[in-house]
Design an enzyme around this catalytic site. Structure first.
Site, PDB file in Angstrom:
ATOM      1  N   LYS A  13      26.215  83.465  63.318  1.00 44.17           N
ATOM      2  CA  LYS A  13      24.881  84.003  63.586  1.00 44.17           C
ATOM      3  C   LYS A  13      24.616  85.126  62.585  1.00 44.17           C
ATOM      4  O   LYS A  13      25.550  85.743  62.076  1.00 44.17           O
ATOM      5  CB  LYS A  13      24.829  84.587  64.996  1.00 44.17           C
ATOM      6  CG  LYS A  13      25.208  83.615  66.119  1.00 44.17           C
ATOM      7  CD  LYS A  13      24.010  82.864  66.641  1.00 44.17           C
ATOM      8  CE  LYS A  13      24.365  81.954  67.814  1.00 44.17           C
ATOM      9  NZ  LYS A  13      23.453  80.813  67.939  1.00 44.17           N
ATOM     10  N   ASP A  52      25.699  65.648  71.762  1.00 44.16           N
ATOM     11  CA  ASP A  52      25.962  66.612  70.702  1.00 44.16           C
ATOM     12  C   ASP A  52      24.786  66.422  69.750  1.00 44.16           C
ATOM     13  O   ASP A  52      24.737  65.447  69.011  1.00 44.16           O
ATOM     14  CB  ASP A  52      27.286  66.325  69.986  1.00 44.16           C
ATOM     15  CG  ASP A  52      27.601  67.409  68.963  1.00 44.16           C
ATOM     16  OD1 ASP A  52      26.679  67.792  68.215  1.00 44.16           O
ATOM     17  OD2 ASP A  52      28.749  67.873  68.913  1.00 44.16           O
ATOM     18  N   HIS A  53      23.829  67.326  69.826  1.00 48.62           N
ATOM     19  CA  HIS A  53      22.559  67.028  69.149  1.00 48.62           C
ATOM     20  C   HIS A  53      22.716  66.940  67.632  1.00 48.62           C
ATOM     21  O   HIS A  53      21.858  66.371  66.957  1.00 48.62           O
ATOM     22  CB  HIS A  53      21.459  68.002  69.569  1.00 48.62           C
ATOM     23  CG  HIS A  53      21.544  69.346  68.929  1.00 48.62           C
ATOM     24  ND1 HIS A  53      22.432  70.306  69.345  1.00 48.62           N
ATOM     25  CD2 HIS A  53      20.852  69.904  67.897  1.00 48.62           C
ATOM     26  CE1 HIS A  53      22.275  71.389  68.601  1.00 48.62           C
ATOM     27  NE2 HIS A  53      21.329  71.182  67.708  1.00 48.62           N
ATOM     28  N   GLY A  92      17.621  70.044  86.370  1.00 47.91           N
ATOM     29  CA  GLY A  92      17.305  71.147  85.467  1.00 47.91           C
ATOM     30  C   GLY A  92      15.905  70.962  84.898  1.00 47.91           C
ATOM     31  O   GLY A  92      15.627  71.320  83.752  1.00 47.91           O
ATOM     32  N   LYS A 128      25.869  69.798  76.683  1.00 44.22           N
ATOM     33  CA  LYS A 128      26.976  70.695  76.428  1.00 44.22           C
ATOM     34  C   LYS A 128      26.803  71.975  77.244  1.00 44.22           C
ATOM     35  O   LYS A 128      25.697  72.225  77.692  1.00 44.22           O
ATOM     36  CB  LYS A 128      27.076  71.006  74.930  1.00 44.22           C
ATOM     37  CG  LYS A 128      25.815  71.681  74.388  1.00 44.22           C
ATOM     38  CD  LYS A 128      26.048  72.335  73.075  1.00 44.22           C
ATOM     39  CE  LYS A 128      26.542  73.751  73.288  1.00 44.22           C
ATOM     40  NZ  LYS A 128      26.411  74.619  72.116  1.00 44.22           N
ATOM     41  N   THR A 182      13.131  72.348  85.571  1.00 46.60           N
ATOM     42  CA  THR A 182      12.278  73.525  85.359  1.00 46.60           C
ATOM     43  C   THR A 182      12.798  74.361  84.193  1.00 46.60           C
ATOM     44  O   THR A 182      12.248  75.404  83.866  1.00 46.60           O
ATOM     45  CB  THR A 182      12.261  74.413  86.622  1.00 46.60           C
ATOM     46  OG1 THR A 182      13.611  74.784  86.929  1.00 46.60           O
ATOM     47  CG2 THR A 182      11.669  73.675  87.809  1.00 46.60           C
ATOM     48  N   LYS A 194      18.966  80.150  57.751  1.00 47.99           N
ATOM     49  CA  LYS A 194      19.260  79.057  58.672  1.00 47.99           C
ATOM     50  C   LYS A 194      19.408  77.777  57.859  1.00 47.99           C
ATOM     51  O   LYS A 194      18.444  77.288  57.280  1.00 47.99           O
ATOM     52  CB  LYS A 194      18.107  78.923  59.675  1.00 47.99           C
ATOM     53  CG  LYS A 194      18.080  77.637  60.472  1.00 47.99           C
ATOM     54  CD  LYS A 194      18.974  77.694  61.674  1.00 47.99           C
ATOM     55  CE  LYS A 194      19.141  76.325  62.305  1.00 47.99           C
ATOM     56  NZ  LYS A 194      20.324  76.224  63.160  1.00 47.99           N
ATOM     57  N   ASP A 219      30.957  77.440  70.819  1.00 49.05           N
ATOM     58  CA  ASP A 219      29.525  77.119  70.748  1.00 49.05           C
ATOM     59  C   ASP A 219      29.211  76.165  69.589  1.00 49.05           C
ATOM     60  O   ASP A 219      28.329  75.317  69.704  1.00 49.05           O
ATOM     61  CB  ASP A 219      28.729  78.424  70.585  1.00 49.05           C
ATOM     62  CG  ASP A 219      27.228  78.216  70.686  1.00 49.05           C
ATOM     63  OD1 ASP A 219      26.796  77.592  71.672  1.00 49.05           O
ATOM     64  OD2 ASP A 219      26.505  78.674  69.779  1.00 49.05           O
ATOM     65  N   HIS A 235      29.851  70.614  67.346  1.00 47.85           N
ATOM     66  CA  HIS A 235      29.064  70.150  66.193  1.00 47.85           C
ATOM     67  C   HIS A 235      29.898  70.043  64.918  1.00 47.85           C
ATOM     68  O   HIS A 235      29.831  69.045  64.194  1.00 47.85           O
ATOM     69  CB  HIS A 235      27.897  71.101  65.923  1.00 47.85           C
ATOM     70  CG  HIS A 235      27.074  71.423  67.134  1.00 47.85           C
ATOM     71  ND1 HIS A 235      26.708  70.462  68.050  1.00 47.85           N
ATOM     72  CD2 HIS A 235      26.540  72.590  67.582  1.00 47.85           C
ATOM     73  CE1 HIS A 235      25.977  71.029  69.005  1.00 47.85           C
ATOM     74  NE2 HIS A 235      25.863  72.321  68.749  1.00 47.85           N
ATOM     75  N   ARG A 250      15.688  74.174  91.547  1.00 53.02           N
ATOM     76  CA  ARG A 250      15.753  74.938  92.789  1.00 53.02           C
ATOM     77  C   ARG A 250      14.379  75.437  93.227  1.00 53.02           C
ATOM     78  O   ARG A 250      14.123  75.620  94.400  1.00 53.02           O
ATOM     79  CB  ARG A 250      16.703  76.121  92.624  1.00 53.02           C
ATOM     80  CG  ARG A 250      18.059  75.810  93.224  1.00 53.02           C
ATOM     81  CD  ARG A 250      18.902  77.029  93.278  1.00 53.02           C
ATOM     82  NE  ARG A 250      18.747  77.789  92.058  1.00 53.02           N
ATOM     83  CZ  ARG A 250      19.676  78.617  91.584  1.00 53.02           C
ATOM     84  NH1 ARG A 250      20.795  78.770  92.221  1.00 53.02           N
ATOM     85  NH2 ARG A 250      19.473  79.295  90.480  1.00 53.02           N
TER      86      ARG A 250
HETATM   87  C1  BG6 Z   1      23.546  74.947  69.904  1.00 48.91           C
HETATM   88  C2  BG6 Z   1      24.179  76.299  70.069  1.00 48.91           C
HETATM   89  O1  BG6 Z   1      24.419  73.937  70.339  1.00 48.91           O
HETATM   90  O2  BG6 Z   1      23.240  74.728  68.540  1.00 48.91           O
HETATM   91  C3  BG6 Z   1      23.293  77.391  69.521  1.00 48.91           C
HETATM   92  O3  BG6 Z   1      24.446  76.538  71.435  1.00 48.91           O
HETATM   93  C4  BG6 Z   1      22.862  77.078  68.120  1.00 48.91           C
HETATM   94  O4  BG6 Z   1      23.941  78.645  69.573  1.00 48.91           O
HETATM   95  C5  BG6 Z   1      22.316  75.654  68.002  1.00 48.91           C
HETATM   96  O5  BG6 Z   1      21.860  77.995  67.737  1.00 48.91           O
HETATM   97  C6  BG6 Z   1      22.045  75.269  66.557  1.00 48.91           C
HETATM   98  O6  BG6 Z   1      21.394  74.033  66.517  1.00 48.91           O
HETATM   99  P1  BG6 Z   1      20.405  73.688  65.323  1.00 48.91           P
HETATM  100  O7  BG6 Z   1      20.004  72.275  65.551  1.00 48.91           O
HETATM  101  O8  BG6 Z   1      19.271  74.660  65.418  1.00 48.91           O
HETATM  102  O9  BG6 Z   1      21.186  73.887  64.069  1.00 48.91           O
END
Ligand code: BG6
Length: 490
Positions: free
Chosen positions: A338, A179-180, A12, A150, A14, A343, A237, A242, A47
């Site tokens: 969303k 899982d970031h 992945g 993920k 690219t 945020k 998602d 998370h 690809r």
């Molecule tokens: C991702 C989701 O795992 O996390 C996204 O797929 C979401 O939909 C994002 O926007 C949020 O991550 P962060 O670090 O910006 O809060």
């Protein structure tokens, strides 16, 4: 810094994530000397028919802004090699294996390999299977590790199938499921605060805590990702992964040490004590939402690539219960969505009020004391506020909220690595603390699947919240029913 020799193989290469997150992260590790600058190479696959030159241009483009000099960025990019690759074509893996061996020799990498799959999830299993079958894993004493993005499945069954596919090629301790959120500073700080402070750990239970609230709010809508998002929804998602990870860290018992095996053991125990709802309970305890229109903002159903009868939820709120001695009767409320007011990600730990309010009783009035609240701001700033009750200055004994606040300084912020940088570094070190194990992921799916099933069966009344709000009314009612309210509510 200990520099680790490593050959990366990225599937992945690219893609957007690679350009936005992975290359800058690996570059930072390179700059800091965590990847051995002389003994490192990356084979990127995709690809498209790219040359090494084209690939390196992309790398330069993604890291230059952060480079000390052009030479440094170019030196970094020179370690990148591109191979056009069809992940379903077995022969391509033979070529990949030969190339990996060649680069391993050329850079004297000693067999350490990190495979990173950052592509459409339906290919995860195929890639893993072929890597092993076509000898892409090294066998000369170096490590082989798989980092996988993920989503890890879309329900328990697909996740299990994927896991079985991975298990044919990699042992559980070689698999690093990203899982970031686990790479975020303040999420990691939960463990520091809980287990580094008797003051906090001593009151971290149902004797003192009334409820815990976890909010992952987003200001944006689906943007260009509707193709993926509409088939997923907020539950898959954001909640299954998370949010569940954050809950687990908040709820777990003391690990016997800060080692990945010990932490994982406690996380799994916590998840096993989490009550998995019946369908009726799921209806009672989880609410969903989908955003409507507001001014220029189209409703979700009229976003690009969203069917206009979509029942995909863009918002989830719910109550989660852990059935154990520590958490009996303490609800964990979660919400994510969303198109909310802003945020941010925050955790509000709401403590019980004093049993007796001596100030009110002296005056013969109702108590005006607030709950103590410990708020951990995960994003956008790392901040901790402990809200106490204190005395208003002056004559008499009027009470008022008093906030003890710690905000991460600009210097600290600058020294804080991005989640991807931190997690890739952990994988290089072989530290799986901040990755999701199969037992965790599978348990979270068991929990989410019941809710998903109910929602796939019952027809929702969508849209039901306005962009720029904090979600549907039902989310407030969920707490009001318990005599509670969201700490953040505007
Ligand atoms: C991702 C989701 O795992 O996390 C996204 O797929 C979401 O939909 C994002 O926007 C949020 O991550 P962060 O670090 O910006 O809060």
């Amino acid at each position: 810094a200990t520099a680790t020799r490593a050959l990366f193989m990225l599937f992945g290469a690219t893609g957007d994530l690679a350009k936005r997150k992975l290359y800058p992260s690996i570059f930072n590790l390179y700059k800091k000397g965590y990847v051995d600058n002389d003994h490192f190479a990356l084979i990127g696959t995709g690809r498209r028919e790219w040359s090494d030159e084209k690939f390196r241009e992309v790398i330069l483009d993604s890291v230059s802004a952060n480079a000390d000099s052009e030479e440094q960025a170019k030196a970094f990019a020179s370690h990148f090699y591109y191979m056009s690759h069809d992940v379903t074509n077995p022969e391509h893996y033979d070529a990949l294996s030969d190339y990996a061996n060649k680069l391993d020799q050329q850079y004297d990498i000693e067999g350490n390999r990190i495979f990173y799959i950052s592509m459409a999830p339906n290919f995860f299993g195929t890639v893993a299977k072929n890597l092993k079958a076509h000898n892409c894993l090294s066998d000369n004493g170096g490590f082989n590790r798989l980092i996988i993005e993920k989503p890890f499945g879309r329900d328990y069954d697909t996740a299990e199938k994927l896991n079985n596919a991975l298990a044919k090629s990699f042992n559980e301790n070689q698999v690093y499921r990203i899982d970031h959120y686990l790479g975020k500073e303040m999420v990691q700080n939960i463990i520091a605060l809980r287990f580094g402070n008797p003051l906090i750990e001593g009151i971290w239970n149902n004797k003192y805590i009334d409820n815990i609230q976890v909010t992952l709010a987003e200001k944006l809508g689906v943007e260009e990702r509707a193709g993926y998002y509409d088939g997923s929804g907020a539950l898959r998602d954001m909640v299954q992964n998370h949010t569940m990870q954050m809950l687990t860290i908040l709820a777990m018992e003391d690990p016997i040490s800060f080692k990945d095996v010990d932490i994982r053991r406690e996380k799994i125990r916590a998840l096993r004590s989490m009550h998995v709802y019946t369908e009726d309970e799921a209806r009672q305890n989880f609410v969903r939402g989908q955003y409507g229109a507001n001014g220029d903002q189209r409703d979700y159903r009229h976003e690009d690539n969203v069917p206009n009868d979509s029942i995909t939820e863009t918002y989830v709120a719910g109550k989660v219960l852990f059935e154990n001695k520590r958490w009996k009767n303490v609800p964990f409320y979660i919400r994510t969505g969303k198109m909310l007011t802003d945020k941010f990600t925050r955790i509000d730990v709401v403590f019980k009020k004093p049993l007796v309010d001596i100030f009110a009783s002296a005056k013969g009035t109702e108590s005006e004391l607030n709950n103590n609240v410990l708020t951990l701001f995960v994003d956008p700033v790392n901040k901790i506020i402990l809200r106490l009750n204190g005395k208003q200055a002056g004559q008499g004994m009027e009470m008022q909220p008093l906030d003890l606040t710690h905000t991460q300084s600009d210097e600290e912020k600058a020294a804080t690595p991005e989640p991807y940088e931190r997690l890739i570094h952990d994988a290089i070190l072989g530290n799986a603390t901040n990755f999701a194990s199969w037992d965790e992921v599978s348990r979270a799916w068991e929990f989410a699947d019941v809710i998903r099933h109910v929602w796939d069966t019952d027809k929702p009344d969508f849209p039901n919240y306005t962009p720029g709000s904090m979600g549907p009314d039902a989310a407030d009612e969920l707490l009001a029913r318990d005599g509670r309210a969201w700490v953040f509510n505007s």
